[in-house]
Design a protein around this motif. Structure first.
Motif, PDB file in Angstrom:
ATOM      1  N   ASP A  67       0.928  -1.341   0.082  1.00 28.85           N
ATOM      2  CA  ASP A  67       0.043  -0.151  -0.008  1.00 28.85           C
ATOM      3  C   ASP A  67       0.929   1.348   0.109  1.00 28.85           C
ATOM      4  OD1 ASP A  67      -2.213   1.672   0.126  1.00 28.85           O
ATOM      5  OD2 ASP A  67      -2.301   1.475   2.259  1.00 28.85           O
TER       6      ASP A  67
ATOM      7  N   PRO B 149       1.893   5.466  -1.307  1.00 27.13           N
ATOM      8  CA  PRO B 149       1.146   6.805  -1.457  1.00 27.13           C
ATOM      9  C   PRO B 149       1.016   7.183  -3.083  1.00 27.13           C
ATOM     10  CG  PRO B 149       3.360   6.998  -0.215  1.00 27.13           C
ATOM     11  CD  PRO B 149       3.188   5.673  -0.854  1.00 27.13           C
TER      12      PRO B 149
ATOM     13  N   CYS C  53       1.047  14.621  -2.563  1.00 30.96           N
ATOM     14  CA  CYS C  53       1.117  14.502  -1.377  1.00 30.96           C
ATOM     15  C   CYS C  53       1.911  15.507  -0.461  1.00 30.96           C
ATOM     16  CB  CYS C  53       1.441  13.064  -1.008  1.00 30.96           C
ATOM     17  SG  CYS C  53       3.216  12.455  -1.595  1.00 30.96           S
TER      18      CYS C  53
ATOM     19  N   GLU D  96      -4.735  15.165  -0.685  1.00 30.82           N
ATOM     20  CA  GLU D  96      -5.376  14.029  -0.062  1.00 30.82           C
ATOM     21  C   GLU D  96      -4.304  12.912   0.871  1.00 30.82           C
ATOM     22  OE1 GLU D  96      -8.055  12.478  -2.936  1.00 30.82           O
ATOM     23  OE2 GLU D  96      -9.249  14.353  -2.802  1.00 30.82           O
ATOM     24  N   GLN D  97      -3.309  13.121   0.704  1.00 26.19           N
ATOM     25  CA  GLN D  97      -2.320  12.315   1.384  1.00 26.19           C
ATOM     26  C   GLN D  97      -1.274  12.895   2.118  1.00 26.19           C
ATOM     27  OE1 GLN D  97      -1.135   9.002  -1.090  1.00 26.19           O
ATOM     28  NE2 GLN D  97      -3.274   8.411  -1.495  1.00 26.19           N
TER      29      GLN D  97
ATOM     30  N   GLU E 167      -2.490  10.730  13.128  1.00 24.95           N
ATOM     31  CA  GLU E 167      -3.445   9.910  12.740  1.00 24.95           C
ATOM     32  C   GLU E 167      -4.926  10.795  12.910  1.00 24.95           C
ATOM     33  OE1 GLU E 167      -1.817   5.629  12.896  1.00 24.95           O
ATOM     34  OE2 GLU E 167      -2.554   6.420  14.590  1.00 24.95           O
TER      35      GLU E 167
ATOM     36  N   ALA F 249      -4.933  13.623  10.576  1.00 25.06           N
ATOM     37  CA  ALA F 249      -5.492  13.266   9.382  1.00 25.06           C
ATOM     38  C   ALA F 249      -7.013  12.941   9.059  1.00 25.06           C
ATOM     39  CB  ALA F 249      -4.353  12.206   8.839  1.00 25.06           C
ATOM     40  N   LYS F 250      -7.369  12.174  10.024  1.00 26.02           N
ATOM     41  CA  LYS F 250      -8.599  11.872  10.204  1.00 26.02           C
ATOM     42  C   LYS F 250      -9.757  13.078  10.048  1.00 26.02           C
ATOM     43  CE  LYS F 250     -10.892   7.723  12.091  1.00 26.02           C
ATOM     44  NZ  LYS F 250     -11.103   6.904  13.319  1.00 26.02           N
TER      45      LYS F 250
ATOM     46  N   VAL G  92      -7.665  13.119   5.101  1.00 22.44           N
ATOM     47  CA  VAL G  92      -6.711  12.657   4.252  1.00 22.44           C
ATOM     48  C   VAL G  92      -6.238  11.419   4.973  1.00 22.44           C
ATOM     49  CG1 VAL G  92      -6.301  15.215   3.793  1.00 22.44           C
ATOM     50  CG2 VAL G  92      -4.764  14.121   5.380  1.00 22.44           C
ATOM     51  N   ARG G  93      -5.364  10.562   4.041  1.00 21.89           N
ATOM     52  CA  ARG G  93      -4.774   9.254   4.348  1.00 21.89           C
ATOM     53  C   ARG G  93      -3.206   9.804   4.768  1.00 21.89           C
ATOM     54  NH1 ARG G  93      -4.165   4.250   1.108  1.00 21.89           N
ATOM     55  NH2 ARG G  93      -3.461   3.532   3.023  1.00 21.89           N
TER      56      ARG G  93
ATOM     57  N   PHE H 189       0.512   8.300   5.632  1.00 18.96           N
ATOM     58  CA  PHE H 189       1.350   7.106   5.546  1.00 18.96           C
ATOM     59  C   PHE H 189       2.978   7.292   6.401  1.00 18.96           C
ATOM     60  CE2 PHE H 189      -0.795   6.928   1.577  1.00 18.96           C
ATOM     61  CZ  PHE H 189      -1.175   5.598   1.349  1.00 18.96           C
TER      62      PHE H 189
END
Ligand code: KG4
Ligand code: ZN
Length: 332
Positions: free
Chosen positions: A127, A129, A133, A262-263, A281, A284-285, A289-290, A292
């Motif tokens: 998984d 990116p 970003c 978005e990342q 985390e 980002a939530k 956005v995601r 990494f």
């Protein structure tokens, strides 16, 4: 495609072998020899000593990386090397060693900027990116925010005007009598501590740019310390950690909102800090956005991130021109 990545910019001598198969990058071996425990005796890094340790470890570490990967050097498609930034003596050991190996073995040589390399720990595994970003780099010597547009193309947004986040952890730890490297030590001591018990500044948190400043925070730690009883060191460590994290999270979120990406990708030794990752985390939530973040063993210096970056870079056209460059940065 199989690449051997070598990293010798500071006090880690690291070699890793990575394979790219069906578009996915995976680790075949990842060896890190660190002289940190030796440096710990002196409370920090002595450059000449770090270079001497690099010399002792470089060949055994490369041999072990091949052995663990279960391949011979003939199977390598290229060699990747950290060209800078870092300590000149340490960098020279890696760069000059691989120049000889690349010529002897007839392999292409791919020079990698150590700071860019840190980000590429995020491209190892399944998984990974996508662009654009925001990249937050938090290492011992650097704290930078960049906007990644594609592989090899990024816009520098801002960085520290003085000390790096890792440096602030390390120097605060030293003031508290903790060993080097101080980041993990402060983090351990901070566990269960009350981060609101003391008052420490969040320098530049209100500034409109994407810059950071941590030297004032370090001075505040120094000035407040005589008033902190030993019984409250855990709370004080939690306060230091929270102050550093507040600055990093705030500016990262600001960059995400300003650039509309978005990342977020995070990199560097300080990204091994659990409290930082937890705060990122949550943030980002909140902004949808995601995030990494590499596993901790790929946040601190390693050869895997250098090999990973090399899959997206071109080999040098002239091995003789590859030179150790202690002053490389993300902004130039
Ligand atoms: O990226 P890195 O391994 O080396 C450089 O390129 O500088 O980063 C080293 C820095 C040190 O300042 C160290 O104290 C910090 O990363 N560090 C941490 C943690 N683990 C390493 N800082 C805070 N929390 C940690 N768990
Ligand atoms: Zn590093």
């Amino acid at each position: 495609m199989i690449i051997l990545g070598i990293e010798t910019s500071c006090d880690e001598t690291a070699a890793a072998i990575l394979e790219q198969k069906n578009g996915r990058i995976q680790i075949l071996s990842n060896i890190v020899a660190s002289s940190a425990s030796l440096q710990s005796k002196y409370g920090g890094i002595i450059p000449e000593q770090a270079a001497r340790e690099q010399l002792k470890s470089i060949i055994p570490v490369i041999e072990e990386s091949l052995q663990i990967a279960g391949i011979k050097h003939q199977a390598l498609d290229a060699i990747a090397i950290t060209e800078g930034p870092g300590l000149m003596g340490s960098l020279l050991v890696g760069v000059e060693t691989v120049k000889v190996l690349a010529k002897m073995w007839g392999k292409p040589l791919i020079p990698v900027n150590h700071l860019v390399g840190h980000f590429y720990a995020n491209w190892i595994g399944e998984d990974t990116p996508t662009f654009p970003c925001i990249g937050l780099l938090v290492s011992g010597g650097h704290t930078d925010l960049v906007l990644f547009k594609s592989h090899g193309e990024y816009e520098y947004l801002g960085g520290t005007r003085d000390d790096a986040a890792g440096e602030c952890f390390d120097k605060s730890a030293r003031l508290l009598g903790l060993p080097y490297p101080g980041g993990p030590e402060i983090s351990k001591l901070a566990k269960g501590g009350d981060p609101t018990l003391f008052n420490l500044p969040r320098p530049l948190i209100e500034s409109k740019d994407f810059d950071f400043s941590f030297s004032g925070l370090k001075t505040a730690v120094h000035n407040l310390l005589p008033d902190v009883p030993k019984s409250k060191y855990s709370d004080f460590a939690a306060t230091i950690e929270a102050a550093i994290i507040d600055c990093l999270v705030d500016k990262t979120v600001k960059a995400v909102k300003t650039k509309g990406v978005e990342q977020i990708i995070v990199a560097g030794g300080v990204a091994a800090n659990k409290a930082l990752v937890e705060r990122l985390e949550v943030a980002a939530k909140e902004v949808g956005v995601r995030l990494f973040v590499p596993p901790p063993y790929l946040c601190t210096d390693n050869g895997a991130m250098i090999a990973s970056a090399a899959f997206f870079l071109s080999p040098t056209s002239d091995i003789n021109k590859v030179q150790a460059n202690p002053n490389l940065s993300l902004s130039t």
